[in-house]
Scaffold this active site. Structure first.
Site, PDB file in Angstrom:
ATOM      1  N   ASP A  23      13.782-128.579 -20.785  1.00  0.00           N
ATOM      2  CA  ASP A  23      14.925-128.704 -19.900  1.00  0.00           C
ATOM      3  C   ASP A  23      15.451-127.274 -19.662  1.00  0.00           C
ATOM      4  OD1 ASP A  23      17.494-129.743 -18.892  1.00  0.00           O
ATOM      5  OD2 ASP A  23      18.235-129.013 -20.821  1.00  0.00           O
ATOM      6  N   ASP A  32      19.235-125.977 -18.432  1.00  0.00           N
ATOM      7  CA  ASP A  32      20.585-125.687 -18.963  1.00  0.00           C
ATOM      8  C   ASP A  32      20.759-126.205 -20.382  1.00  0.00           C
ATOM      9  OD1 ASP A  32      22.769-125.164 -16.357  1.00  0.00           O
ATOM     10  OD2 ASP A  32      20.704-125.775 -15.984  1.00  0.00           O
TER      11      ASP A  32
HETATM   12  P1  IMP Z   1      19.079-129.271 -16.563  1.00  0.00           P
HETATM   13  O1  IMP Z   1      19.907-129.255 -17.801  1.00  0.00           O
HETATM   14  O2  IMP Z   1      18.088-128.138 -16.521  1.00  0.00           O
HETATM   15  O3  IMP Z   1      18.416-130.594 -16.313  1.00  0.00           O
HETATM   16  O4  IMP Z   1      20.043-128.950 -15.331  1.00  0.00           O
HETATM   17  C1  IMP Z   1      21.197-129.729 -15.075  1.00  0.00           C
HETATM   18  C2  IMP Z   1      22.181-128.942 -14.255  1.00  0.00           C
HETATM   19  O5  IMP Z   1      21.560-128.456 -13.051  1.00  0.00           O
HETATM   20  C3  IMP Z   1      23.323-129.777 -13.751  1.00  0.00           C
HETATM   21  O6  IMP Z   1      24.342-129.926 -14.715  1.00  0.00           O
HETATM   22  C4  IMP Z   1      23.789-128.977 -12.537  1.00  0.00           C
HETATM   23  O7  IMP Z   1      24.762-128.036 -12.916  1.00  0.00           O
HETATM   24  C5  IMP Z   1      22.555-128.252 -12.054  1.00  0.00           C
HETATM   25  N1  IMP Z   1      22.044-128.758 -10.756  1.00  0.00           N
HETATM   26  C6  IMP Z   1      21.843-128.008  -9.655  1.00  0.00           C
HETATM   27  N2  IMP Z   1      21.336-128.732  -8.660  1.00  0.00           N
HETATM   28  C7  IMP Z   1      21.205-129.995  -9.125  1.00  0.00           C
HETATM   29  C8  IMP Z   1      20.702-131.207  -8.536  1.00  0.00           C
HETATM   30  O8  IMP Z   1      20.257-131.264  -7.385  1.00  0.00           O
HETATM   31  N3  IMP Z   1      20.704-132.321  -9.331  1.00  0.00           N
HETATM   32  C9  IMP Z   1      21.162-132.277 -10.614  1.00  0.00           C
HETATM   33  N4  IMP Z   1      21.620-131.166 -11.201  1.00  0.00           N
HETATM   34  C10 IMP Z   1      21.653-130.021 -10.459  1.00  0.00           C
HETATM   35 MG    MG Z   2      20.234-129.577 -20.127  1.00  0.00          MG
END
Ligand code: IMP
Ligand code: MG
Length: 449
Positions: free
Chosen positions: A173, A175
């Site tokens: 993942d 973030d």
């Molecule tokens: P992950 O943790 O890598 O899955 O990313 C999640 C974060 O990506 C969300 O909390 C958003 O801040 C950001 N994000 C940016 N664009 C999108 C989108 O199109 N869908 C969902 N999350 C997005």
């Molecule tokens: Mg995440």
């Protein structure tokens, strides 16, 4: 009607992992019965402080040993239940016996490998001093870490034992897992060197993120999020093939990118080249209808919590996702984030029923924002497994679920998006980028040992 069940469910269930809670309850028994310091005081007299300290040291040691033995036994029993679940085919079959573990914890996921829990417990006990604690019982985080370590140990054992069926693909993942929430990967972030080492060792590495940026323009957005890794790769001694083993799956399962040696960054790969048959069959009008309805739902819920002020939040609508995001440094209350994501989940279930559709969707609380995406990480990981094996003759193929590891931070059962990856891969549940580094250090060490 707000029944007691509903209150309990809404308050807790979505944040809990029943399997971890169940193990926690099992460990609470030996903690309560065997970690009691007071009983060792009773009836003893001490000549001076020195004696007392010596006494305590030795008794402390005895108590710890006893607790460790008892906790170890619990993990041995849970390990057997998992092995039994795998032997019975994980899910209960139509007329077959229901695995005992599934009777005890109905929501337990699928196990793709056995888990050496007693061995993992001893490793975590050395680090976390679980059995040396007299006042704090084995916690959710202790158990989460034991499960992670057991998964890493199992994958490393299989890797060393068998030349064909072993770990091939590791997905992450973005973030909170690779970088702090909303941040980007920098070249000197400790995880970068580990990722390069894994690429050197021949693993496929996938970043499976909700962040969705379509088309070749998306490439520069993902480059800026993963800049540290791409720059380090460009300066490394990785072969062309090893470099091309880095992929990004964006928007859960919507946009695929692969590192290109010629471009020295990511190349967008058209959906036609990799969409799973299931995804190709999704009715585009149904997708549009769902997006439209969720958009209206978000507008209403934003009003309901007085967030409909352009200086506080805005609604972002993309081709296949829609989110409520804070603006101008505003912080959406955690309770509102959870309420919005759970309410959107409910709305999605309603819409899918209404359309009698098999479209996969996902609503989640991203920590500071809430998003609804078409697709999910189960499909994201599965699409990578299948895309990498579109040339079936490759000797790494097929890439099975038991040969894939997904590392992420969002594994609560509702309102979290890594949870779905459990359907397609073995998983490790981390709580910070540092924990990702620790897990990779363990994996690299176990692979070498
Ligand atoms: P992950 O943790 O890598 O899955 O990313 C999640 C974060 O990506 C969300 O909390 C958003 O801040 C950001 N994000 C940016 N664009 C999108 C989108 O199109 N869908 C969902 N999350 C997005
Ligand atoms: Mg995440």
């Amino acid at each position: 009607m707000t029944s007691r069940y509903r209150v309990e469910y809404s308050l807790k269930s979505h944040r809990r992992d029943e399997f971890i809670e169940w193990i926690k309850a099992l460990l609470a028994v030996p903690f309560v019965l065997h970690s009691d310091v007071e009983n060792f005081f009773h009836g003893s007299s001490f000549g001076d402080v020195q004696d007392y300290e010596e006494f305590m040291k030795s008794k402390e040691f005895e108590i710890s040993k006893e607790c460790q033995k008892r906790y170890y036994e619990v993990f041995e029993d849970v390990e057997s239940l998992i092995t039994n679940t795998i032997e019975l085919g994980n899910r209960s079959q139509a007329n077959g016996p229901v695995p005992r573990l599934r009777k005890l914890v109905p929501s337990v996921g699928t196990f793709f490998t056995p888990l050496p829990l007693p061995r993992a417990f001893l490793a975590e006990d050395r680090r976390r001093g679980i059995s040396r604690r007299r006042f704090v019982s084995p916690s959710f985080n202790d158990i989460r870490n034991v499960l992670n370590t057991a998964q890493i140990m199992a994958l490393a054992d299989i890797y060393k034992d068998d030349t064909i069926k072993h770990l091939k693909l590791i997905t992450f993942d973005g973030d909170v897992t690779l970088y702090d929430d909303g941040k980007s990967l920098m070249k000197d972030d400790p995880v970068v060197a580990r990722l390069i080492e894994l690429l050197h060792a021949g693993f496929f590495i996938g970043v499976v993120t909700a962040a969705g940026y379509p088309g070749q323009q998306g490439s520069s957005q993902y480059y800026s999020r993963l800049k540290g890794l791409v720059d380090a790769m460009n300066e490394s001694t990785l072969s062309i093939q090893q470099r091309q083993n880095l992929l990004v799956m964006g928007g859960e399962s919507n946009y695929l990118f692969r590192y290109s040696h010629e471009l020295q960054t990511f190349r967008f790969i058209d959906g036609e080249d990799w969409f799973l048959p299931l995804m190709l069959n999704w009715n585009k009008d149904h997708i549009e209808y769902m997006m439209e309805n969720i958009h209206r739902h978000m507008i209403n819920i934003r009003k309901k919590f007085s967030l409909d002020d352009e200086s506080k939040t805005s609604i972002v609508r993309k081709e296949r996702s829609i989110g409520i995001i804070p603006v101008n440094g505003f912080k959406i209350l955690r309770e509102h984030l959870e309420e919005i994501s759970l309410s959107c989940s409910g709305k999605l279930t309603e819409l899918l029923l209404e359309l009698a559709s098999d479209i996969k969707v996902c609503a989640f609380n991203g920590g500071s924002d809430v998003w609804v995406d078409i697709g999910d990480k189960a499909l994201g990981v599965e699409s990578l497994q299948s895309y990498l094996c579109r040339d079936e003759w490759l000797d790494v193929c097929p890439i099975l679920k038991s040969e894939t590891l997904h590392v992420g931070d969002q594994f609560a059962s509702l309102g979290a998006n890594d949870f779905k990856a459990r359907l397609s891969a073995c998983t490790a549940w981390i709580a910070s980028p540092q924990e990702t580094v620790d897990i990779l250090d363990d994996l690299l060490a176990y692979l070498k040992s």
